[in-house]
Structure formats: structure tokens, C-alpha cells
Enzyme design. Structure first.
Site, PDB file in Angstrom:
ATOM      1  N   ASP A  66       4.644  -2.914   7.196  1.00 35.23           N
ATOM      2  CA  ASP A  66       5.673  -2.593   8.182  1.00 35.23           C
ATOM      3  C   ASP A  66       6.983  -3.057   7.549  1.00 35.23           C
ATOM      4  OD1 ASP A  66       7.549  -2.624  10.149  1.00 35.23           O
ATOM      5  OD2 ASP A  66       6.206  -3.453  11.696  1.00 35.23           O
ATOM      6  N   HIS A  68      26.650  17.249  -2.146  1.00 39.68           N
ATOM      7  CA  HIS A  68      26.365  18.256  -3.163  1.00 39.68           C
ATOM      8  C   HIS A  68      27.607  19.071  -3.565  1.00 39.68           C
ATOM      9  CE1 HIS A  68      22.437  16.962  -2.202  1.00 39.68           C
ATOM     10  NE2 HIS A  68      22.177  17.805  -1.227  1.00 39.68           N
TER      11      HIS A  68
HETATM   12  C1  BG6 Z   1      19.367  18.356   0.971  1.00 43.41           C
HETATM   13  C2  BG6 Z   1      19.761  18.634   2.401  1.00 43.41           C
HETATM   14  O1  BG6 Z   1      20.139  17.303   0.456  1.00 43.41           O
HETATM   15  O2  BG6 Z   1      19.586  19.514   0.166  1.00 43.41           O
HETATM   16  C3  BG6 Z   1      18.981  19.826   2.933  1.00 43.41           C
HETATM   17  O3  BG6 Z   1      19.498  17.494   3.209  1.00 43.41           O
HETATM   18  C4  BG6 Z   1      19.171  21.011   2.023  1.00 43.41           C
HETATM   19  O4  BG6 Z   1      19.407  20.138   4.248  1.00 43.41           O
HETATM   20  C5  BG6 Z   1      18.839  20.640   0.579  1.00 43.41           C
HETATM   21  O5  BG6 Z   1      18.358  22.070   2.481  1.00 43.41           O
HETATM   22  C6  BG6 Z   1      19.189  21.772  -0.371  1.00 43.41           C
HETATM   23  O6  BG6 Z   1      18.730  21.457  -1.652  1.00 43.41           O
HETATM   24  P1  BG6 Z   1      18.411  22.607  -2.724  1.00 43.41           P
HETATM   25  O7  BG6 Z   1      18.086  21.888  -3.971  1.00 43.41           O
HETATM   26  O8  BG6 Z   1      17.285  23.398  -2.159  1.00 43.41           O
HETATM   27  O9  BG6 Z   1      19.654  23.437  -2.825  1.00 43.41           O
END
Ligand code: BG6
Length: 493
Positions: free
Chosen positions: A92, A239
Site C-alpha cells: 500500500d 507534448h
Molecule cells: C498522452 C495523453 O500523454 O498522450 C493522452 O495523456 C494522449 O490523452 C496520448 O492520447 C497521445 O500519445 P501518442 O503517442 O499516441 O500521440
């Protein structure tokens, strides 16, 4: 394993080993690394979670996950090697005394302990404190954590402070899985190894840049998480801003982690704030309604399982961004990202300036400008759109739009293109911080995003609807059309 790829064996400890992230991504990536012979022979993997399992039960779960998410047949020989690395501990994670259990597996071995936090962020502090209390850490130990690192500047500082009490900054590996993607890294090569781009990469030659991260998927049963987060925090804060920093940064002096991080921070700190005063002109929020993707009907966001029908969380964002520095003065960056769009597509489109004078009016009244399109996924590659004379002996020179198309899978037939996770997990085990985020970067990004969130919180408008399976709300087209520009047309798949 040759000398270059050799690294010290690890005890890779996965906190939240039975969770979604671990089962869908981590365990799959580790298998692929195993298959590529990239995991050091003595490396062991310890899974930790709150459920009652023994080692064979855990190994069976891993096997099931591979069957579900690997997209290829499991190689029995690789599996035998891979599965032998695992052991399981029930814990836990909120109970600090239970971390003593780690002592039975991490018993002063010469392996480096790499702690992967594949859990919700509210547990990060507990894990740090538990690890510290258990006495299993040393100065070689590392911790790996993933977004979301907080949901705003304040909460991200709290997490980073808690981590800093136990791990020094050089022991902390913050993942943004986009930094493991082949094409994101290739931006460094493209920009800094090719003088044709290096010399043209600025406001003198570039008109504007578009970054699109379109997703086909919806929220995949993560309504609770996503509704508190929204696309701005889920995708753009990390991203898209990371892609932006690679596109916009100055040349780093070398490829060392610190040199690259320094340049990225400069870009983030030069982002012009989007505030309550200008957010209406510079931002668009969207929310998908029911529609069709790949010929199949899909529900709207508010009809997803577990949805709160009053939600005003955005599943789509488009922004017009300015970078206030010499290189990018007057060059807008248009960013857009959304869930449930027509198809998955991540790309950067660098639009060069138009020629100052058109001598080919017969072909084009308005001479199209050159474009460099960098396809990040699903089809990795680079494309340059140029104008070319149509061959022939006509009196007039006739032009046609053509492209130089470099598809990585065609050109590099013998090189395997890995997903982001493989690269990052491997680098974390190797202890190379170059592809990981520094605290300062994360905090800069949050400062900028918080200002947008604040502006939205003070706006009357709610996100504009768009049908699932389209390219987002009309307002996103208007955002760019106001500047007499348009989003890159999406070819039919
Ligand atoms: C993640 C997000 O960081 O990246 C998701 O939390 C998203 O919501 C994903 O779908 C997308 O990643 P990729 O590599 O599929 O473009």
C-alpha cells in the site's frame, strides 16, 4: 551488447505495475527492448502494486498485457528471458512502513535502483518519503516520473519540492514520451546538420509554422482524469510545447542535456503570454459531439461513459502563439490538438515566405510558397513542397506543385523505428538525462499555460462543438483565417 550500449544493470522498480500506463506502455516497451537485446543481462524488474499476487501471477498478467497490446506474436525465447526478470511485491503505497519490504529485493546489490512512478501524482510524495525511510536509496538511485506533473504551477512545484527532498535534480528523470519519438529527435538533425535549413530558419524566410497533434482516440475510459485536465493540460502543456521548443530553439553548443535544456528554456520563457485581454483572439476551445470515425459511430464527449453532462472541459485547443525573440519576431506559430479528430496525425508545417514577385502568373496568379512538412506520426518522414516546371516544349513555362518526399520507413528499411517509450525507458536505465525535462522547463511551461487557464476561467464562452471525425470547430479555421492563412489541408487517408 557492444560497449557503447552497455550500462550498469538495474533494479527497475515499477510503482503501479498493474496500472494502465505500466500494462499498456511500459511492460510492452521493455519487452521490445528485450527483443532488441538492449536490456543488460543482470537487470531485474520489480513490480509493485496494491493487489495480492505472487510472482507467477504477476508474470501471467504481463503475458496477458503483451497479448493485448503488443501487436505482434510473442516470441517464446524472448519471453522466457524477459519473464525471468520479474518479481512482485504487494504494497500500500500510502503506508510508509511497508516500503521496508523493498529491502528484501534491493539488498545492497550493485545494481542501480531505477524507480519508475507509474501512478497518479498524488502518490508521488508518499513514494519518495517511503523510499527515503526504507534506506534502499543511494546517490546512484534514480526516479522516473510522468506527466501530469501537477495541474498548474503551484501543484507542480509541490510535487517537485517533495521529490527534491529525496532525489537531487540529476537523479530525476521527467518523461514526456514525445521526446522519445524518432521524428522529434530528428528535428535536431534536420535543423542543425543541414545548412539549407539552418540558414533559412528564421523570420526572414519563414512566414508561419503550424503544429498539429490530431488524435483519433477519445478519452479511452479516462473520463475522470481527462475532465479535470482537458486537452490544454493533457497535450499542449507538454507534448506540443516540447515540439515547439525543438522547432524554435537556438543551436545548442553540443548535445549534452544541459545545453539542450538551456535552449529549450529560453524558448519557453520567450512565449508571449496569452492573457484575459487577448485570449479571445488567440485561443479556441472545442468539445466533440457524436460523429463518425473510420465509418463507425462514436459518442460525443458528454455521452462518454461516466460523463458529467454539465462539463465544459475542452477536448480541442487551437492557439496562435508568438515567440518574442530575434529569430521569431513576427512569425506566428499556430498550434492545434484535439481528440476524436478525423485521423491520427502529428505534423509540423513550416510555411516559407512567398516570392516577392511572381513571373509565373500563367500557372499561378498567387504563387504558392514552399513548405517543409515534418510528419511525426503515424508515417514518419519529411516532405518539401516545391514548384516545378511541367516538362514539355510549350512556349510558356507551366508550373506544378510537387514534393520531395522522404519516408523514413522507405529510406531506412533496415532500421527499426521504436516508439517513444522504448527510447526513454532505455535512457532512464542508462542514466542519460538528455531527453528528459528539467524542473525549470516544466515550471516555465506551467506559468504560460496557467495564464491561458486563467483567461478561460474568466470568459463567458464555453468550448465550441465539433463533430467527432472532423478537424475541430469552425472557430479554429477562423482563428488562422483572420491572418489570411489556412491550416494545412489534410490529405484523405
Ligand atoms: C498522452 C495523453 O500523454 O498522450 C493522452 O495523456 C494522449 O490523452 C496520448 O492520447 C497521445 O500519445 P501518442 O503517442 O499516441 O500521440
Amino acid at each position: 551488447m557492444n560497449e557503447k550500449t552497455a550500462f550498469k544493470p538495474c533494479d527497475l522498480v515499477i510503482f503501479g505495475a498493474l496500472g494502465d500506463l505500466s500494462r499498456r506502455k511500459l511492460l510492452i516497451s521493455l519487452y521490445r527492448l528485450e527483443k532488441a537485446n538492449l536490456i543488460e543481462a543482470d537487470t531485474r524488474i520489480v513490480g509493485i502494486d496494491q493487489h495480492e499476487w505472487d510472482d507467477p501471477g504477476f508474470v501471467e498478467i504481463i503475458h496477458n498485457s503483451l497479448q493485448e497490446f503488443l501487436n505482434e506474436t510473442i516470441d517464446e525465447e524472448i519471453w522466457a528471458r524477459y519473464s525471468a526478470r520479474f518479481s512482485y511485491l504487494k504494497m500500500d503505497l500510502t503506508q510508509l512502513d511497508q516500503y521496508q519490504r523493498l529491502r528484501s529485493v534491493i539488498n545492497g546489490s550493485s545494481r542501480v535502483m531505477v524507480n519508475y512512478f507509474a501512478v497518479a501524482p498524488f502518490l508521488f510524495t508518499n513514494i519518495c518519503q517511503g523510499l527515503a525511510k526504507s534506506g534502499v536509496l543511494n546517490e546512484e538511485s534514480r526516479m522516473v516520473m510522468e506527466k501530469p506533473i501537477g495541474h498548474d504551477l503551484k501543484s507542480s512545484k509541490e510535487i517537485n519540492d517533495a521529490v527534491a527532498e529525496v532525489f537531487s535534480e540529476s537523479q530525476v528523470f521527467r518523461i514526456d514520451h514525445y521526446l522519445g519519438k524518432e521524428t522529434v529527435l530528428n528535428l535536431l538533425a534536420l535543423r542543425f546538420a543541414n545548412s539549407i535549413f539552418t540558414t533559412n530558419w528564421n523570420h526572414n524566410t519563414i512566414d508561419h509554422i503550424q503544429i498539429t497533434v490530431a488524435e483519433e482516440v477519445g478519452i479511452e475510459g479516462r473520463w475522470d482524469y481527462f475532465d479535470k485536465t482537458g486537452q490544454l493540460r493533457d497535450m499542449l502543456q507538454n507534448h506540443l510545447l516540447q515540439i515547439l521548443t525543438f522547432v524554435a530553439m537556438e543551436p545548442p553548443v553540443n548535445l549534452e542535456a544541459q545545453s539542450i535544456r538551456n535552449e529549450k528554456i529560453k524558448v519557453l520563457s520567450a512565449l508571449r503570454p496569452i492573457t484575459r485581454e487577448n485570449a479571445k483572439q488567440k485561443t479556441v476551445r472545442g468539445l466533440y459531439s457524436a460523429g463518425e470515425i473510420n465509418g463507425k459511430p462514436v459518442p460525443g464527449y458528454l455521452e462518454e461513459e461516466g460523463a458529467n453532462t454539465e462539463s465544459t472541459t475542452e477536448s480541442f485547443v487551437a492557439l496562435k502563439v508568438a515567440i518574442d525573440n530575434w529569430r521569431w519576431a513576427g512569425v506566428p506559430f499556430y498550434l492545434r490538438t484535439g481528440k476524436r479528430m478525423k485521423f491520427k496525425r502529428t505534423e509540423i508545417v513550416v510555411n516559407f515566405k512567398q516570392q516577392p514577385h511572381n513571373i509565373f502568373k500563367e500557372s499561378f496568379a498567387d504563387l504558392p510558397s514552399n513548405k517543409l512538412i515534418i510528419h511525426l506520426q503515424p508515417r514518419e518522414g519529411v516532405e518539401i513542397q516545391i514548384l516545378n516546371k511541367i516538362p514539355g516544349i510549350d512556349e510558356n513555362i507551366k508550373l506544378q506543385k510537387t514534393k520531395l518526399d522522404l519516408s523514413f520507413s522507405d529510406i531506412f528499411k533496415n532500421s527499426k523505428i521504436f516508439g517513444g517509450y522504448e527510447k526513454l525507458v532505455l535512457e532512464a536505465m542508462r542514466g542519460n538525462p538528455t531527453l528528459f525535462l528539467s524542473r525549470e522547463e516544466i515550471e516555465q511551461a506551467w506559468t504560460w499555460i496557467d495564464s491561458i487557464q486563467d483567461a478561460w476561467a474568466h470568459m463567458d464562452a464555453v468550448p465550441a462543438p465539433y463533430a467527432a471525425g472532423t478537424w475541430g470547430p469552425k472557430a479554429a479555421d477562423k482563428l488562422i483565417a483572420r491572418d489570411e492563412r489556412a491550416w494545412e489541408e489534410e490529405p484523405e487517408e
